[in-house]
Structure formats: C-alpha cells, structure tokens
Design a protein around this motif. Structure first.
Motif, short mmCIF file in Angstrom:
data_model
loop_
_atom_site.label_atom_id
_atom_site.label_comp_id
_atom_site.label_asym_id
_atom_site.label_seq_id
_atom_site.Cartn_x
_atom_site.Cartn_y
_atom_site.Cartn_z
N LEU A 54 0.84 -1.21 0.00
CA LEU A 54 0.00 0.00 0.00
C LEU A 54 0.87 1.25 0.00
O LEU A 54 0.55 2.23 -0.69
CB LEU A 54 -0.93 0.00 1.21
N ASP A 55 1.96 1.23 0.75
CA ASP A 55 2.87 2.38 0.75
C ASP A 55 3.45 2.60 -0.64
O ASP A 55 3.53 3.74 -1.11
CB ASP A 55 4.01 2.16 1.76
N ALA A 57 2.13 1.65 -3.51
CA ALA A 57 1.05 2.12 -4.39
C ALA A 57 0.75 3.59 -4.12
O ALA A 57 0.55 4.37 -5.05
CB ALA A 57 -0.21 1.26 -4.17
N HIS A 58 0.74 3.97 -2.83
CA HIS A 58 0.48 5.37 -2.48
C HIS A 58 1.59 6.26 -3.03
O HIS A 58 1.31 7.34 -3.58
CB HIS A 58 0.38 5.51 -0.96
N ASP A 59 2.85 5.81 -2.91
CA ASP A 59 3.96 6.60 -3.46
C ASP A 59 3.82 6.76 -4.97
O ASP A 59 4.05 7.85 -5.51
CB ASP A 59 5.31 5.94 -3.13
N GLU A 61 1.03 6.64 -6.73
CA GLU A 61 -0.09 7.55 -7.01
C GLU A 61 0.31 9.00 -6.73
O GLU A 61 -0.05 9.90 -7.49
CB GLU A 61 -1.30 7.17 -6.15
N ARG A 62 1.05 9.21 -5.64
CA ARG A 62 1.48 10.57 -5.30
C ARG A 62 2.43 11.10 -6.37
O ARG A 62 2.29 12.23 -6.83
CB ARG A 62 2.15 10.59 -3.93
#
Length: 123
Positions: A54-55, A57-59, A61-62
């Motif tokens: 998730l981290d 994926a979040h990175d 996306e960011r």
C-alpha cells in the motif's frame, strides 16, 4: 489372588490410560498453541507485506499526481509565455509601423521644408 492381580492390572492400565490421555491432551494443546503462534506470525507478516505494498502504491499515485500537476503548471506557464510573446510581437510590430509612419512624415516635412527653402531662395 488372581482377581486382586487383575484388579491391580486394571488399575495400572487405567492409570496408564489416564496418563497417556493427559500427555496427549498436553501435546495437542502445545501443538495448538504453536500452530496459533505460527498463524499469528504468518498473519503479521502478511499484514506487513500488504502495508508495504500500500505504501508503494500510495507513493506511485502521489508521484503520478505530482507529475500531472507539474505538467499542468508547465502547460499553463507555457500558455502564459506564448500569450505574452504574442502581445510583445504585436506591440513590436505596431511600434515599427508607428516608427515608419513617423519617419515618412518627418521625411515628407523635411522635403516640404527644403522645397519651401529652395522656392524662397529662387524668388
């Protein structure tokens, strides 16, 4: 005596059976606790892996959002620069036209003054 021996043998057998059952119950409990601990470790490891994913994926996306924002800002900035350049080119062309008109007017006045001076001298 034979009945006493059979009774003693039956009691020993019952004690042995009870101790075997108790040992088996302890072994099952220990095995169950070890399996529970192993399952807890597996679940904890799986959750840690999911959190890391998730981290990541979040990175991603960011970073994608930041790249899109940067591209949008760059496009807006380029449009503003293009607009300013067009205004400058228009103002520059008008200034050149005004200068040509002024130079033409000045030349016409100079020619008219020179002609008038020549006419006065001739008269």
């Amino acid at each position: 005596a034979d009945a006493a021996l059979r009774r003693a043998h039956a009691e020993e057998k019952a004690k042995l059976h009870a101790s075997t059952v108790a040992a088996l119950e302890r072994a099952v409990a220990e095995t169950s606790e070890a399996a529970d601990a192993r399952r807890r470790d597996e679940v904890r490891d799986a959750l840690a892996d999911q959190a890391a994913e998730l981290d990541r994926a979040h990175d991603l996306e960011r970073r994608k959002a930041l790249a899109e924002c940067a591209a949008s800002l760059e496009a807006k900035h380029q449009a503003k620069l293009d607009e300013e350049a067009a205004k400058f080119r228009g103002a520059h062309a008008r200034a050149i036209d005004d200068l040509r008109v002024a130079m033409s007017d000045a030349r016409d006045r100079a020619v008219a003054e020179a002609a008038a001076t020549c006419d006065q001298q001739a008269a």
